[in-house]
Design a protein around this motif. Sequence first.
Motif, short mmCIF file in Angstrom:
data_model
loop_
_atom_site.label_atom_id
_atom_site.label_comp_id
_atom_site.label_asym_id
_atom_site.label_seq_id
_atom_site.Cartn_x
_atom_site.Cartn_y
_atom_site.Cartn_z
N LEU A 65 0.84 -1.20 0.00
CA LEU A 65 0.00 0.00 0.00
C LEU A 65 0.88 1.26 0.00
N ALA B 119 2.28 1.80 -3.43
CA ALA B 119 1.28 2.40 -4.31
C ALA B 119 1.23 3.91 -4.11
N HIS B 120 1.24 4.32 -2.85
CA HIS B 120 1.21 5.76 -2.54
C HIS B 120 2.45 6.47 -3.11
N GLY C 107 2.22 7.04 -6.78
CA GLY C 107 1.06 7.80 -7.24
C GLY C 107 -0.09 6.94 -7.71
N LEU C 108 -0.19 5.71 -7.20
CA LEU C 108 -1.24 4.79 -7.59
C LEU C 108 -2.30 4.70 -6.51
N SER C 109 -3.49 4.27 -6.90
CA SER C 109 -4.62 4.22 -5.97
C SER C 109 -5.10 2.79 -5.78
N VAL C 110 -5.44 2.46 -4.53
CA VAL C 110 -5.99 1.15 -4.19
C VAL C 110 -7.45 1.35 -3.78
N ASP D 81 -8.35 1.16 -7.15
CA ASP D 81 -8.55 1.53 -8.56
C ASP D 81 -7.46 0.98 -9.47
N ASP D 82 -6.19 1.11 -9.06
CA ASP D 82 -5.09 0.64 -9.89
C ASP D 82 -4.77 -0.83 -9.64
N SER E 22 -5.76 -4.19 -6.46
CA SER E 22 -6.31 -4.59 -5.16
C SER E 22 -5.21 -5.21 -4.30
N HIS F 62 -7.27 3.32 5.47
CA HIS F 62 -8.06 3.60 4.27
C HIS F 62 -7.20 3.35 3.04
N SER G 256 -10.15 -2.76 0.11
CA SER G 256 -8.90 -2.91 -0.66
C SER G 256 -9.01 -3.93 -1.79
#
Length: 329
Positions: free
Chosen positions: A248, A251-252, A255-258, A260-261, A263, A277, A322
Amino acid sequence: MVTISDIARLSGVAKSTVSRYLNGGSVGGDTRIKIEKIIRENGYIPNSFAQSLKTKRPNIIGTVVPRLDSYASSRTLMGIDEQLLALDYEMMILNSDRNPEREVANLYSLARQKVAGIILLATEISEEHITAFQKLQVPILLVGQQYPGIYSLIHDDEQSAYDLCQLMLKKRHRHIAFLGVTEKDKAVGIGRKKGFIKATSEYKDVKATCYETGFGIEEAQIKAEEIIRQDKPTAWMCATDNIALGVLKAAHNLGLSVPDDFSITGFGDYEIAGIMHPGLTTVNFFYQETGRTAASSMFKLVNGQLVEKVMHSQYKIIERESLDIPLGV
């Protein structure tokens, strides 16, 4: 500190009489009342370990843990302590700090201290462990690992991983990365990976890749960033919640989103899993209940009662934000 001698002097009785009272021996009614009154007034706390040695009825259960700051270990210890207290036993804890040599040394140390039994939350089972199991004349119960001929209470790592992966597949993920740990840890390193491989092998259109990292969040983060730059899995199955937190964080950083990008799922259901979150989809192994079962089983062993050689703890998959269906699917 108040001693037995002090209690004897204040009660006006012999030290042997106080000792006999503390060890459950026969003491006259008036004398018993007198001793109890002095003990209450002076807040005297008997040394249970010394008492158990004198009476040759040890009521101390040694417990070896891999680390003290682990959520799984601390919850398991809470369950052990709670159940032992109800059974009028006490727990002595030794920490191995994830060092197998120190873990084995702790087994010998507890045996020298004449504990009634040893509960071992093992990280791995080495040849040195096996030698210790064979040499020590004390009941031993493994928690979280299994070895033939040794009483073991295990989490159903393979089946729970299979069930979790099936959930990911039902969410239509077909490009899944498994981020695990060394196979020296048979439960976390092998069992969970086997469940993942078994589930993904049932689908012809799945790309499933296994990777290895350490147990720490930072190690997992570094490894995940490396994998993400080379590949783009739509979902990650992480062998522990800490590893999932590392992914997680990766991802941050990228610049990626969990989710969305991609699971993320884990194992453990640590307290943070439900308040972070997005909330983490994970496997809850009921660690505290496992601890209570371990304590009850050890109580039976030290009292000559029958115990199954291999016992399984319960688990439940906790589904949170998630894990979702991949975008565009």
